[in-house]
Design an enzyme around this catalytic site. Sequence first.
Site, short mmCIF file in Angstrom:
data_model
loop_
_atom_site.label_atom_id
_atom_site.label_comp_id
_atom_site.label_asym_id
_atom_site.label_seq_id
_atom_site.Cartn_x
_atom_site.Cartn_y
_atom_site.Cartn_z
N ARG A 38 0.76 -1.21 0.18
CA ARG A 38 0.05 0.17 0.03
C ARG A 38 0.84 1.20 -0.07
O ARG A 38 0.49 2.38 -0.56
CB ARG A 38 -0.88 -0.19 1.38
N LEU A 63 -6.90 7.20 -1.45
CA LEU A 63 -7.11 5.84 -1.02
C LEU A 63 -8.05 5.80 -0.07
O LEU A 63 -7.97 6.62 0.88
CB LEU A 63 -5.66 5.55 -0.74
N SER A 64 -8.74 4.84 -0.16
CA SER A 64 -9.94 4.50 1.04
C SER A 64 -8.99 3.66 2.10
O SER A 64 -7.86 3.23 1.76
CB SER A 64 -10.93 3.53 0.37
N ALA A 65 -9.63 3.68 3.05
CA ALA A 65 -9.00 3.23 4.22
C ALA A 65 -8.70 1.39 3.89
O ALA A 65 -9.79 0.88 3.16
CB ALA A 65 -9.98 3.11 5.48
#
Length: 356
Positions: A38, A63-65
């Site tokens: 990530r 970016l999402s969690a």
Amino acid sequence: MGGAVSAGEDNDDLIDNLKEAQYIRTERVEQAFRAIDRGDYYLEGYRDNAYKDLAWKHGNIHLSAPCIYSEVMEALKLQPGLSFLNLGSGTGYLSTMVGLILGPFGINHGIELHSDVVEYAKEKLESFIKNSDSFDKFEFCEPAFVVGNCLQIASDSHQYDRIYCGAGVQKDHENYMKILLKVGGILVMPIEDQLTQIMRTGQNTWESKNILAVSFAPLVQPSKNDNGKPDSVGLPPCAVRNLQDLARIYIRRTLRNFINDEMQAKGIPQRAPPKRKRKRVKQRINTYVFVGNQLIPQPLDSEEDEKMEEDKEEEEKEPGEALKPEEPPQNLLREKIMKLPLPESLKAYLTYFREK
């Protein structure tokens, strides 16, 4: 402020935490998450935040969690050879993980509103193919990205087995999204503050299940042209692989199978043993809200909760375990390719022109 899971020290540590909290539940999804770091999708200077269970946004890049992506990947129920459409493909992080599961005979398309983000995604994809140690361990369905508004997809576009939309969908756009899905397919999207899994069970029948309470920014409404109508956006073609590409896939597959057989005969484990890690006590949290540009799980941990968690962290060590210097990863597939009696140009093609 705490996340849905504890922050990790690195990508593997983050995945361990997501597994413990039951966000990652299947081996196939776990392997994809471990293969794609990530942190590689963060801008320089922001990587320290990559392994926290929080969303991140910088300009148009978002970016999402990690816990959101975990639920999405599990809900999609991906299989090799399926077709996938990512509506709001962003950095390409999710699409690249999906590509590791779809394999070389799947279809992996993404549409993104911002042209600068599409360029960013293409750069990150090229970096993964050229530099990642994980690339040679998988058969990959390379994502293809186009610039456009996902509410302007041409009416004659093909349908997909799996679809994910990464922005809030209004109720009046629900049927528009469903039309893009094949019978038997799965659509995952946030609608009415719920991350929802929709399965198309027939030409006009559907089954829906709420997965998670969320709060996503809504889809951007399309702008109109001089004729008062929005321009349509064409999705990438579903191209058939040529013979040269097929030969590369099957040569690499044969060599990879040969390596696996060799390792099995020698009793060598094909996967690294799990890392020893800290014990953590953390509650799963199922509600998320936006605070500024961050997606924050609710309820938030109190200072007392954080102190209790720190007190419970203990290092687990094997008896007699000693620190050893890390050895550089050995790329057995590359070694096999380089020993083939082929011209150097063909060897380079078989390795996807990788230098490691």
